[in-house]
Structure formats: structure tokens, C-alpha cells
Design an enzyme around this catalytic site. Structure first.
Site, PDB file in Angstrom:
ATOM      1  N   HIS A   7       0.862  -1.184   0.000  1.00 51.75           N
ATOM      2  CA  HIS A   7       0.000   0.000   0.000  1.00 51.75           C
ATOM      3  C   HIS A   7       0.901   1.237   0.000  1.00 51.75           C
ATOM      4  CE1 HIS A   7      -3.791  -2.120   0.711  1.00 51.75           C
ATOM      5  NE2 HIS A   7      -3.134  -2.894   1.553  1.00 51.75           N
ATOM      6  N   HIS A  62      -0.567  -6.678  -5.477  1.00 51.17           N
ATOM      7  CA  HIS A  62      -0.576  -7.957  -4.760  1.00 51.17           C
ATOM      8  C   HIS A  62       0.120  -9.006  -5.605  1.00 51.17           C
ATOM      9  CE1 HIS A  62      -2.605 -11.964  -4.830  1.00 51.17           C
ATOM     10  NE2 HIS A  62      -2.274 -11.949  -3.555  1.00 51.17           N
ATOM     11  N   ASN A 122       1.190 -13.403  -5.253  1.00 50.78           N
ATOM     12  CA  ASN A 122       1.193 -14.619  -4.456  1.00 50.78           C
ATOM     13  C   ASN A 122       1.657 -15.780  -5.323  1.00 50.78           C
ATOM     14  OD1 ASN A 122      -0.687 -17.240  -3.825  1.00 50.78           O
ATOM     15  ND2 ASN A 122       0.018 -16.256  -1.946  1.00 50.78           N
ATOM     16  N   ARG A 167       2.216 -20.072  -4.617  1.00 48.13           N
ATOM     17  CA  ARG A 167       1.997 -21.067  -3.580  1.00 48.13           C
ATOM     18  C   ARG A 167       2.070 -22.471  -4.172  1.00 48.13           C
ATOM     19  NH1 ARG A 167      -2.473 -18.265  -4.885  1.00 48.13           N
ATOM     20  NH2 ARG A 167      -4.222 -19.421  -5.788  1.00 48.13           N
ATOM     21  N   HIS A 199       0.074  -5.109 -18.001  1.00 46.32           N
ATOM     22  CA  HIS A 199      -0.405  -6.316 -18.672  1.00 46.32           C
ATOM     23  C   HIS A 199       0.610  -6.841 -19.692  1.00 46.32           C
ATOM     24  CE1 HIS A 199      -4.431  -7.266 -17.132  1.00 46.32           C
ATOM     25  NE2 HIS A 199      -4.420  -6.013 -16.743  1.00 46.32           N
TER      26      HIS A 199
END
Length: 300
Positions: A94, A104, A106, A108, A139
């Protein structure tokens, strides 16, 4: 095939690389690290930056957890395995300056006791004000990392992101999307390729965000723009607490609450029946929070 130990080690290295790059870029903020152990198996390293020159609050978390599958976890994973193993890196930044977007990332990896495994993750951008050039650049980077592995990835994962990062109660996307993928390997395929792709996504994060933030980090902004930023952060909170799979998995697997909720901003706001002025940049941004936009075809 990569082992869980090799995957864990690679993800730890990616956390280190990203933290080093972000701290150098910010120039002021430093990451505070908390190493933690999970009751039931495993643990992690949570790293949080507060009050940096660019980053108001940011978290770069690594976790490696294992244990018994609870009934709730079995239901979420749609599998009756008795035990699980999961490792990953999760990031939310932020920024201080409203022209700089939230981001963001991630990656995993899950493995179950019946031998099932899969990779998931993605990167998505949440601008407070939609910038067409910025959206196109972002993009392009997402398409670039996907195309290195499979030309079918970007359109598939872009659509998946549009549908996943969506607030149905607001009828708006969280931002301009990006890529989101899950279940890679669950139905077969080359594990090494999936692992290499996940690592490439992780290593695309820092250079992409730094290039975006560098252009806007020193721009002036008004108090009304700061107020709008706080409202958009409120939408971010709504998604993460109501819809985000990672949040739900962390809570029902008895994860560390502070690390799970590190994605929330330091400050946010909600205003009853707020409507931006017609023709304003705020209204233009709201109108652009829709699924299916071809950002690579955007021209000013």
C-alpha cells in the site's frame, strides 16, 4: 521433479530477493522480520515495512506449513486427504502516494497425503486512479512472463483474474486485474515446468512494480485525492476479508493471524452512499472497474 524442500528453498530466496529490491527502491523504509512457528506444524517469516518513502505499509510473507486436514480444510480443498503441506510467498504493498497503485502477488504450492499437488498464484494491480499507459505496461509484463511458458496462459489467467478479483456486492473488479492461476499440476502435466513458471511470476513482481512506482512516487497530490485513496483501500479490505481464498485458508488452517491480515492497509475509509462527481477522474476510474477489458489494446 522438484521436491517440496527445493520448492520451499526457492520461495525463501524469492522472498529475500523481493525484500532487498523493495528496500533499496524505497530508500527509507526497512522490513521488520518476525519468524513464527505454527502450532500443528511449520511456520514462516513475515516481513513488514511501515512508513517508508514510497510504501506506507507493505508485507512480504513466506510460509511453510503442514499438518492434519480439518473438515473445513478438506471441504475447501475438495479432497479427503488426512494431511497437507503448503508453502508460498504472499505480498501486498500500500503506497503513500495516491497516484501509485496497490499491488498484490502470491505464489503457492500445495501437496496432499494422497500424492495430489498443485501450484497457484498471480499478480494483480489495484490503482486508485486508472492510468491507461500504466495498465498497458502492467499487462505487457504479465503477458510476457506467461508467453515464456505457454501462449495460452495469459488469456486464460487474465480472465481468471477478472473473475477472481471481483466484488460481486459492488459489481466492480478490485482493480485492473492481472493474472491468476490455480490447480497447475492437479490434473497432470510437467511439475518442473509449473514450478519454473511460478518462480518466474515471483521474480517478475519487483521489477514490474518498481518501474510503475518510480514514475509516480514523487507526484504531488491533494487532500481529496488522499480521501479517495482511503475509500479505494476500503474496497480492498472488503475483498480480502470476504472473498480471498488465501485469507480463508490461513484462518481455517490455524495460520498466524497477524501474517494472514498483513495485507490490510494501515488506514482505510468507508463513506455512506459515496458517489464521485460526474466526469471526475474518480468517476472514470469506477467506470473502468469491469471484467473483460483488453488493456493491451488500449491507446490514448
Amino acid at each position: 521433479m522438484p521436491t517440496r524442500q527445493e520448492i520451499t528453498s526457492a520461495y525463501q530466496s524469492i522472498q529475500d530477493e523481493i525484500c532487498s529490491a523493495l528496500a533499496e527502491f524505497d530508500g527509507k523504509g526497512t522490513f521488520r522480520e518476525d519468524s513464527w512457528n505454527r502450532e500443528g506444524g511449520g511456520g514462516g517469516r513475515s516481513r513488514v515495512m511501515r512508513d517508508g518513502a514510497v510504501i506506507e505499509k507493505g508485507g512480504v510473507n513466506f510460509s511453510e506449513v503442514h499438518g492434519v486436514c480439518s473438515p473445513q480444510l478438506k471441504a475447501q480443498l475438495k479432497n479427503d486427504s488426512e494431511t497437507f503441506f503448503a508453502t508460498g510467498v504472499s505480498i501486498v504493498l500500500h503506497p503513500n502516494n495516491p497516484p501509485v497503485p496497490i499491488i498484490h502477488m502470491n505464489i503457492r504450492y500445495f501437496e496432499l497425503s494422497d500424492g495430489t499437488y498443485w501450484f497457484g498464484g498471480g499478480i494483480d494491480l489495484t490503482p486508485h486512479y486508472i492510468d491507461r499507459d500504466e495498465a498497458r505496461f502492467f499487462h505487457e509484463q504479465m503477458k510476457g512472463v506467461c508467453d515464456r511458458f505457454d501462449a495460452a496462459y495469459y488469456p486464460k489467467f487474465k480472465d481468471w483474474a477478472d473473475n477472481y478479483f471481483y466484488l460481486p456486492h459492488r459489481n466492480e473488479t478490485r482493480g485492473i486485474g492481472g493474472i491468476f492461476f490455480d490447480d497447475l499440476g492437479r490434473e497432470g502435466g510437467n511439475k518442473q515446468d509449473f514450478f519454473d513458471f511460478a518462480c518466474a511470476v515471483g521474480r517478475t513482481f519487483a521489477p514490474t512494480y518498481i518501474a510503475i512506482a518510480e514514475k509516480k512516487k514523487d507526484l504531488p497530490f491533494t487532500s481529496s485525492e488522499k480521501e479517495w485513496q482511503l475509500l479505494r483501500r476500503g474496497r480492498y479490505v472488503e475483498f480480502n476479508l470476504v472473498h480471498d481464498r488465501g485469507t480463508r485458508f490461513g484462518l481455517i488452517s490455524n495460520g498466524r493471524t497477524e501474517s494472514i491480515l498483513m495485507s490490510l492497509p494501515a488506514t482505510a475509509n468507508w463513506e455512506y452512499m459515496h458517489e464521485p462527481e460526474e466526469g471526475s477522474r474518480e468517476a472514470e476510474t469506477l467506470a473502468g472497474l469491469r471484467k473483460g477489458i483488453d488493456y493491451l489494446g488500449i491507446r490514448k
